[in-house]
Design a protein around this motif. Structure first.
Motif, PDB file in Angstrom:
ATOM      1  N   GLN A   1     -11.157 -19.591  43.980  1.00  0.00           N
ATOM      2  CA  GLN A   1     -10.479 -18.497  43.295  1.00  0.00           C
ATOM      3  C   GLN A   1     -10.478 -18.735  41.798  1.00  0.00           C
ATOM      4  O   GLN A   1     -10.399 -17.815  41.005  1.00  0.00           O
ATOM      5  CB  GLN A   1      -9.038 -18.386  43.816  1.00  0.00           C
ATOM      6  N   ASP A   2     -10.540 -20.010  41.439  1.00  0.00           N
ATOM      7  CA  ASP A   2     -10.508 -20.384  40.024  1.00  0.00           C
ATOM      8  C   ASP A   2     -11.946 -20.535  39.515  1.00  0.00           C
ATOM      9  O   ASP A   2     -12.661 -21.453  39.909  1.00  0.00           O
ATOM     10  CB  ASP A   2      -9.755 -21.715  39.885  1.00  0.00           C
TER      11      ASP A   2
ATOM     12  N   LYS B   1      -1.488 -24.012  46.413  1.00  0.00           N
ATOM     13  CA  LYS B   1      -2.852 -24.155  45.903  1.00  0.00           C
ATOM     14  C   LYS B   1      -3.887 -23.970  47.009  1.00  0.00           C
ATOM     15  O   LYS B   1      -4.912 -23.328  46.817  1.00  0.00           O
ATOM     16  CB  LYS B   1      -3.033 -25.522  45.251  1.00  0.00           C
TER      17      LYS B   1
ATOM     18  N   THR C   1      -5.754 -21.069  41.833  1.00  0.00           N
ATOM     19  CA  THR C   1      -5.821 -21.238  40.378  1.00  0.00           C
ATOM     20  C   THR C   1      -4.633 -22.014  39.828  1.00  0.00           C
ATOM     21  O   THR C   1      -4.628 -22.358  38.647  1.00  0.00           O
ATOM     22  CB  THR C   1      -5.877 -19.870  39.658  1.00  0.00           C
TER      23      THR C   1
ATOM     24  N   GLU D   1      -9.012 -26.771  41.199  1.00  0.00           N
ATOM     25  CA  GLU D   1      -9.545 -26.275  42.464  1.00  0.00           C
ATOM     26  C   GLU D   1     -11.010 -26.702  42.606  1.00  0.00           C
ATOM     27  O   GLU D   1     -11.455 -27.075  43.697  1.00  0.00           O
ATOM     28  CB  GLU D   1      -9.435 -24.747  42.545  1.00  0.00           C
TER      29      GLU D   1
ATOM     30  N   ARG E   1     -11.413 -21.059  52.776  1.00  0.00           N
ATOM     31  CA  ARG E   1     -10.789 -21.868  51.734  1.00  0.00           C
ATOM     32  C   ARG E   1     -11.115 -23.332  51.991  1.00  0.00           C
ATOM     33  O   ARG E   1     -11.028 -23.819  53.122  1.00  0.00           O
ATOM     34  CB  ARG E   1      -9.264 -21.691  51.733  1.00  0.00           C
TER      35      ARG E   1
END
Lengths: 533, 250
Positions: free
Chosen positions: A494-495, B41, B47, A503, A449
């Motif tokens: 993730q987006d 987040k 998202t 993001e 991440r």
């Protein structure tokens, strides 16, 4: 493709002042501001202390709390005095021409703000109120309550509305377009729609602010991620002095927000774990020493194991003995911070503070008109520019003054030459390249991440590039940043959407911070080596 | 300590009915709502969309509705809310773009209608220095000029919910800031702008805008002050021209 005569990236005080000057001197000029924020959200808004200008509105009073009755007009202050203080505070390394321009024009830009309606605090005679600041030999900080940056930013925003200057809010800068040694504009991402666009301009200005966010403990906004510096660096411009960071001793513990140094100048104490004042052991001026000295002293106390808090990495600020009315009137933000963020009552409790990265001095090298030497048609102003005016440390209030003075100078220089310039074509592949960057990031595969990479970067930069710097830790940090860059390549979003994908924006910011951090840590190593040699 | 954060998710395809999602976040006594959102987040759900910038209650980016009150996410500590489940919503009455992100364009368009800049035909000193303004005149605009444009007030206003044309307290306080500025001489024009049916007369003195202002600005009182000025000026009694109260220079 979007076309404007001038595209200014960034809508803080420097960018807006530049835009305004162009419109004032060349009313027919088509000027646009592109910013990843709405203008009034720009990080300039958090500058609380005053703007330095030798107006000479307030006579020097005895050290300590200035009684209102002693505030009267004097001629004690002068541009020369301001210049001397600026050079001295910067360790004698400030650029003489830039310092002369800053100090000479600071009064004028402050008066202009007043003419625009800025809500300055006033002396009993009705003049702009000024207060003493660390390193100033006269009360020189013109202020608007304890929110000077806010007052200036909102005043300039009003001027943008008055002049009808086009604003592109919430557009994220992707790249600076340079070909044959001349800037041709930028590419940017419309955060709201996810569309990428080319902005073609006769002249491009960066006013993209600081890179304070590469530090874990900083007073800077979460959005001060050095986007303009990274874009300039990617365009081949060598950044200057990124190791130079001004630390403020009164960062709120863990959060980094700055409590005005007036809390010290007006008689506040710093206490160590034994609840004893320690500044006397470091400086004859005690708590009224220059901010850099106070920061170093706090770091020494912490290093010697006399810090407080869970990590023993804070010291106490004590204002309990100051008159409550004075605290309420002059630093309400201190009360607000203590109550809202720490749940403390500053009239009753000690406030934990630690040095915080406050002023990033490195940037795009420019001359006193904001012109970038290596690239034609390209200017940089404000915190993202480095014209050497601050030397090794910015005199309090000079950063606001520099944003105004050099923003205005760049605007004037641009207005003068705009008539003779035509549009240059943008590189043919500019749009495709920018779109590919975004697509690649959206489709990046991995298990990591970006937020984890960011957290590791911030804490390691604060640990290695803080007030006290050591060769081994710095070289180790360069290696760590490279590892983190590698880690970043193994992160996935993730987006995957296009609509207001924050993001994606944060990932772009992390990429920029990684780029800047490596340059900053390398510059710090070189600096240490140079000092040792 | 763990706290649940409940957030409406407005899908990217523009669906108007949200799906509520609950996240569990570990908090300390100083964790703010913004910290909690950043944690979600960064480590749970990338998202989730929201705005943030300065974290120190000055930029106005992170206005949201927390447990039914409009507040700044950045200076609201989760622990002070005393609830095991915290509901975070976008500012009500503003068009939602996505999740907690609302459309600011109508808000700033109304601000621009207020002519948010000084208009003055006062002569400036010949030497280019500042105009004089007494400390009491300066204090008069201290509170209204401290507005950070976070929208908490306008979004809390039930009149604004039912009538999106209403300028709302944020814009009206902006107007008030210039009407009360001893240097401004466009008071008549400003009162004409706010004295319309989308202006001050829509205010029903509900006081939500005052109770939800993170900066303690008395928005409702500012609007009533504008009403009084308009009435007095229509009766020919008002002192709507610029007041010269600056003392002689020493």
């Amino acid at each position: 493709m979007i076309q404007h005569d001038v595209v200014i990236v960034g809508s803080g005080i420097a960018g807006m002042r530049c835009a305004l000057e162009i419109k004032r001197q060349a009313p027919e000029a088509d000027v646009a501001l592109v910013s990843k924020l709405y203008p009034v959200r720009s990080p300039s808004v958090i500058e609380r202390g005053g703007v330095a200008a030798a107006l000479g509105n307030v006579l020097q009073a005895a050290q300590g709390i200035i009684a209102p009755s002693r505030q009267h007009r004097s001629t004690a202050d002068s541009v020369e005095s301001h210049m001397g203080d600026t050079l001295a505070y910067g360790g004698g390394t400030g650029d003489a021409a830039a310092v002369a321009a800053l100090c000479g024009e600071a009064p004028q830009v402050v008066y202009e703000l007043e003419h625009m309606g800025a809500p300055f605090s006033r002396t009993v005679e009705g003049r702009i109120a000024q207060v003493a600041g660390a390193g100033h030999s006269n009360p020189r900080l013109a202020y608007a309550a304890d929110r000077t940056g806010h007052a200036i930013l909102h005043t300039l925003y009003g001027e943008l509305v008055r002049y009808g200057i086009k604003i592109y809010p919430e557009w994220f800068l992707l790249s600076l377009l340079v070909e044959e040694g001349a800037a041709r504009g930028i590419t940017a991402l419309d955060i709201r729609s996810g569309e990428v666009e080319v902005f073609n301009a006769k002249i491009t200005v960066f006013a993209t602010g600081s890179y304070g966010r590469i530090f874990g403990i900083t007073s800077d906004a979460q959005s001060s991620t050095g986007d303009g510096l990274a874009a300039a660096s990617r365009a081949g411009i060598a950044l200057k002095g990124l190791d130079q960071v001004g630390f403020h001793p009164l960062g709120l513990a863990d959060l980094g927000f700055v409590i005005s140094e007036r809390a010290l100048l007006d008689g506040g104490y710093l206490l160590n774990s034994a609840e004893e004042r320690f500044m006397g052991g470091y400086s004859a001026l005690a708590e009224r020493a220059p901010l850099a000295d106070v920061s170093r002293a706090i770091a020494s106390e912490i290093a010697a194991g006399r810090g407080v808090g869970a990590g023993k990495d804070h010291v106490w600020l004590d204002v309990r003995h100051l008159p409550a009315q004075h605290v309420r009137e002059h630093f309400p933000h201190l009360i607000e911070f203590a109550q809202d963020y720490l749940g403390l009552d500053p009239f009753d409790a000690l406030i934990p503070v630690q040095p915080t990265a406050h002023a990033t001095l490195g940037g795009i090298p420019t001359d006193v008109n904001g012109r970038v030497a290596d690239v034609r048609r390209f200017y940089a102003v404000g915190a993202c520019a480095n014209n050497g005016v601050h030397g090794a440390a910015p005199l309090p209030g000079n950063e606001l003054a520099a944003a105004l003075v050099f923003g205005r100078r760049a605007g004037a220089a641009i207005a003068k030459q705009l008539g003779e310039k035509s549009f240059l074509s943008v590189p043919a592949e500019a749009l495709a390249t920018a779109k590919t960057t975004i697509k690649a990031l959206l489709n990046q595969k991995g298990t990591g991440r970006a937020a984890t990479v960011r957290e590791q970067l911030l804490s390691s930069m604060s640990a290695s590039n803080g007030v006290q710097r050591h060769y081994d830790a710095l070289t180790e940090q360069i290696g760590r940043v490279r590892v983190l860059r590698n880690d970043f390549a193994g992160t996935a979003l993730q987006d995957k959407g296009t609509l207001f994908n924050t993001e994606l924006v944060e990932a772009l910011e992390v990429a920029n911070m990684l780029e800047i951090s490596e340059v900053a840590a390398s510059a710090a190593v070189e600096q240490l080596a140079a000092v040792a040699a | 300590m763990n706290v649940k954060i409940r957030v409406p998710r407005y899908e990217a395809n523009g669906a108007i009915t949200p799906v509520f999602q609950t996240y569990t976040v570990a908090i300390t006594p100083t964790t703010t709502v913004l910290d909690a959102l950043n944690q979600i987040k960064g480590h749970q759900d990338g998202t989730l969309a929201f705005r943030r910038s300065c974290r120190s209650a000055m930029c106005g980016s992170c206005g949201v509705m927390v447990n039914g009150r409009n507040r700044l996410a950045c200076n609201t500590r989760v622990a002070e809310l005393n609830s095991s489940e915290v509901s975070v919503n976008p500012l009500p009455g503003f068009p939602v773009i996505r999740d907690l992100v609302v459309d600011w364009d109508p808000f700033f368009a109304k601000d621009a209608v207020m002519l948010p800049y000084l208009i003055s035909d006062q002569t400036r000193p010949d030497d280019g220095t500042e105009r004089l303004q007494s400390p009491s005149d300066a204090r008069q605009i201290d509170s209204p000029s401290s507005c950070i444009q976070c929208g908490c007030c306008s979004s809390a206003c039930p009149v604004q919910w039912t009538n999106s044309e209403y300028y709302g307290p944020a814009a009206l306080t902006r107007s008030y800031r210039f009407v009360e500025d001893s240097r401004d001489t466009a008071v008549k024009a400003r009162l004409d702008i706010v004295g319309t049916e989308t202006g001050v007369w829509r205010c029903h003195t509900i006081f939500n805008c005052t109770s939800d202002c993170p900066k303690g600005i008395l928005n409702t009182e500012n609007i009533q002050a504008l009403k009084r000025k308009i009435m007095l000026s229509r009766l020919g009694l008002g002192r709507i021209e610029v007041r010269a109260r600056v003392p002689e220079s020493a």
